[in-house]
Design a protein around this motif. Structure first.
Motif, PDB file in Angstrom:
ATOM      1  N   ASP A 218      33.291  46.252  33.959  1.00 57.39           N
ATOM      2  CA  ASP A 218      32.726  45.849  35.095  1.00 57.39           C
ATOM      3  C   ASP A 218      32.616  44.414  35.376  1.00 57.39           C
ATOM      4  N   ASP A 219      31.735  43.934  36.139  1.00 55.26           N
ATOM      5  CA  ASP A 219      31.747  42.405  36.204  1.00 55.26           C
ATOM      6  C   ASP A 219      31.555  41.861  35.166  1.00 55.26           C
ATOM      7  N   ALA A 220      30.549  42.219  34.027  1.00 56.71           N
ATOM      8  CA  ALA A 220      29.928  41.751  32.824  1.00 56.71           C
ATOM      9  C   ALA A 220      31.390  41.568  31.829  1.00 56.71           C
ATOM     10  N   TYR A 221      31.937  42.791  31.980  1.00 59.47           N
ATOM     11  CA  TYR A 221      33.388  42.852  30.961  1.00 59.47           C
ATOM     12  C   TYR A 221      34.374  41.644  31.255  1.00 59.47           C
ATOM     13  N   VAL A 222      34.291  41.656  32.557  1.00 65.07           N
ATOM     14  CA  VAL A 222      35.535  40.616  33.263  1.00 65.07           C
ATOM     15  C   VAL A 222      35.131  39.084  32.911  1.00 65.07           C
ATOM     16  N   THR A 223      33.687  38.822  33.095  1.00 60.87           N
ATOM     17  CA  THR A 223      33.325  37.741  32.408  1.00 60.87           C
ATOM     18  C   THR A 223      33.420  37.126  31.034  1.00 60.87           C
ATOM     19  N   ALA A 224      32.951  38.369  30.330  1.00 56.76           N
ATOM     20  CA  ALA A 224      32.815  38.234  28.814  1.00 56.76           C
ATOM     21  C   ALA A 224      34.185  37.869  28.170  1.00 56.76           C
ATOM     22  N   ASN A 225      35.195  38.602  28.996  1.00 60.01           N
ATOM     23  CA  ASN A 225      36.559  38.541  28.322  1.00 60.01           C
ATOM     24  C   ASN A 225      37.500  37.402  29.239  1.00 60.01           C
ATOM     25  N   SER A 226      36.758  36.660  30.030  1.00 62.41           N
ATOM     26  CA  SER A 226      37.591  35.511  30.724  1.00 62.41           C
ATOM     27  C   SER A 226      38.743  36.237  31.547  1.00 62.41           C
ATOM     28  N   LEU A 227      38.398  37.080  32.269  1.00 63.74           N
ATOM     29  CA  LEU A 227      39.471  37.623  33.308  1.00 63.74           C
ATOM     30  C   LEU A 227      39.521  37.127  34.485  1.00 63.74           C
ATOM     31  N   ALA A 228      40.538  36.959  35.073  1.00 65.76           N
ATOM     32  CA  ALA A 228      40.758  36.218  36.441  1.00 65.76           C
ATOM     33  C   ALA A 228      40.090  36.844  37.404  1.00 65.76           C
ATOM     34  N   ILE A 229      39.859  36.325  38.503  1.00 61.44           N
ATOM     35  CA  ILE A 229      39.222  36.983  39.644  1.00 61.44           C
ATOM     36  C   ILE A 229      40.009  36.020  40.730  1.00 61.44           C
ATOM     37  N   ASN A 230      40.195  37.079  41.796  1.00 63.15           N
ATOM     38  CA  ASN A 230      40.988  36.304  43.056  1.00 63.15           C
ATOM     39  C   ASN A 230      40.441  37.064  44.204  1.00 63.15           C
ATOM     40  N   GLY A 231      39.423  36.168  44.794  1.00 72.16           N
ATOM     41  CA  GLY A 231      38.483  36.566  45.901  1.00 72.16           C
ATOM     42  C   GLY A 231      37.712  37.797  45.433  1.00 72.16           C
ATOM     43  N   THR A 232      37.805  39.124  45.753  1.00 66.80           N
ATOM     44  CA  THR A 232      37.086  40.198  45.544  1.00 66.80           C
ATOM     45  C   THR A 232      37.872  41.154  44.317  1.00 66.80           C
ATOM     46  N   ASN A 233      39.199  40.740  44.063  1.00 69.53           N
ATOM     47  CA  ASN A 233      40.081  41.404  43.011  1.00 69.53           C
ATOM     48  C   ASN A 233      39.782  41.068  41.729  1.00 69.53           C
ATOM     49  N   ASN A 234      39.325  41.711  40.655  1.00 70.72           N
ATOM     50  CA  ASN A 234      39.321  41.242  39.469  1.00 70.72           C
ATOM     51  C   ASN A 234      40.671  41.574  38.942  1.00 70.72           C
ATOM     52  N   ALA A 235      41.004  40.704  37.816  1.00 70.71           N
ATOM     53  CA  ALA A 235      42.527  40.992  37.083  1.00 70.71           C
ATOM     54  C   ALA A 235      42.437  42.013  36.108  1.00 70.71           C
ATOM     55  N   ILE A 236      42.060  43.156  36.466  1.00 63.91           N
ATOM     56  CA  ILE A 236      42.171  44.462  35.641  1.00 63.91           C
ATOM     57  C   ILE A 236      42.363  45.475  36.717  1.00 63.91           C
ATOM     58  N   SER A 237      43.569  46.103  36.349  1.00 64.37           N
ATOM     59  CA  SER A 237      44.113  47.059  37.584  1.00 64.37           C
ATOM     60  C   SER A 237      44.750  48.424  36.840  1.00 64.37           C
ATOM     61  N   THR A 238      44.729  49.166  37.433  1.00 60.37           N
ATOM     62  CA  THR A 238      45.403  50.581  37.246  1.00 60.37           C
ATOM     63  C   THR A 238      46.761  50.792  37.955  1.00 60.37           C
ATOM     64  N   TYR A 239      47.579  51.476  37.687  1.00 59.04           N
ATOM     65  CA  TYR A 239      49.062  51.598  38.291  1.00 59.04           C
ATOM     66  C   TYR A 239      48.836  53.097  38.774  1.00 59.04           C
ATOM     67  N   ALA A 240      49.257  53.092  40.233  1.00 58.77           N
ATOM     68  CA  ALA A 240      49.160  54.704  40.649  1.00 58.77           C
ATOM     69  C   ALA A 240      50.623  54.994  41.171  1.00 58.77           C
ATOM     70  N   PRO A 241      51.275  55.804  40.403  1.00 59.41           N
ATOM     71  CA  PRO A 241      52.726  56.266  40.570  1.00 59.41           C
ATOM     72  C   PRO A 241      52.950  56.912  41.842  1.00 59.41           C
ATOM     73  N   ALA A 242      51.884  57.460  42.372  1.00 66.75           N
ATOM     74  CA  ALA A 242      52.222  58.355  43.495  1.00 66.75           C
ATOM     75  C   ALA A 242      52.536  57.547  44.864  1.00 66.75           C
ATOM     76  N   ASN A 243      51.745  56.177  45.053  1.00 73.53           N
ATOM     77  CA  ASN A 243      52.072  55.431  46.022  1.00 73.53           C
ATOM     78  C   ASN A 243      52.523  54.091  45.449  1.00 73.53           C
ATOM     79  N   ASP A 244      53.105  54.219  44.338  1.00 72.15           N
ATOM     80  CA  ASP A 244      53.772  52.828  43.560  1.00 72.15           C
ATOM     81  C   ASP A 244      53.131  51.341  43.805  1.00 72.15           C
ATOM     82  N   ASN A 245      51.774  51.694  43.706  1.00 67.69           N
ATOM     83  CA  ASN A 245      50.872  50.309  43.770  1.00 67.69           C
ATOM     84  C   ASN A 245      49.882  50.012  42.517  1.00 67.69           C
ATOM     85  N   TRP A 246      49.133  49.036  42.674  1.00 64.46           N
ATOM     86  CA  TRP A 246      48.124  48.701  41.572  1.00 64.46           C
ATOM     87  C   TRP A 246      46.798  48.870  42.358  1.00 64.46           C
ATOM     88  N   SER A 247      45.781  49.418  41.503  1.00 68.10           N
ATOM     89  CA  SER A 247      44.379  49.490  42.094  1.00 68.10           C
ATOM     90  C   SER A 247      43.607  48.510  41.520  1.00 68.10           C
TER      91      SER A 247
END
Length: 172
Positions: free
Chosen positions: A59-88
């Protein structure tokens, strides 16, 4: 920071066990209590990771505690969806979600942070872990254990899968 094999492990309240990148812990019996597994990210590039423990959430606390990037409202943690070949991407303000055992995630540290660890805290997976809902196409799966997985054994034990493993080189 070494490789250890145990039959059973019990971590009492307020006890801690930290496993560092490059180390492994194999528990062939039972395990109770939480451990923390630190995964080193050597650069600010994207890395493909999987939680080696059960019960960790992001969640937001995990992102902050691990110094993950934030781009606008997107946090730099994502999953891959093979059905539509994109990142969530996880969005800022999203409710906490569990890391799914065996699922791969893409993560990136914040610019200017350089090398550093991200941590996963939870209970050790000591039983077989099955990934659910593999789809046609590429699937991003990951190691759900605090030890290394032999890729040849993995392919033999999962002969229903396409017999290829692709490795991500984050330095490219």
């Amino acid at each position: 920071s070494e490789n250890i094999s145990l039959g059973n492990i019990i971590l009492e309240n307020n006890a801690s066990l930290i496993i560092s990148t490059g180390s492994s812990l194999i528990v062939s019996g039972t395990s109770t209590g939480n451990i923390t597994y630190n995964r080193n990210l050597g650069t600010e590039n994207w890395y493909l990771v999987s939680s080696p423990v059960a019960g960790e959430t992001y969640d937001d606390a995990y992102v902050t505690a691990n110094s993950l990037a934030i781009n606008g409202t997107n946090n730099a943690i994502s999953t891959y969806a093979p059905a539509n070949d994109n990142w969530s991407y996880m969005k800022t303000g999203d409710a906490a979600a569990n890391f799914n055992a065996g699922q791969g995630y893409s993560v990136r540290r914040e610019t200017g942070q350089g090398e550093g660890d991200i941590s996963f805290t939870g209970t050790i997976n000591t039983e077989s872990v099955e990934t659910s809902s593999l789809a046609a196409g590429f699937n991003l799966i990951g190691n759900p254990y605090t030890s290394f997985v032999n890729s040849a054994t993995f392919l033999v034990d999962n002969s229903n899968l396409d017999q290829q493993i692709w490795v991500w080189d984050q330095t490219e």
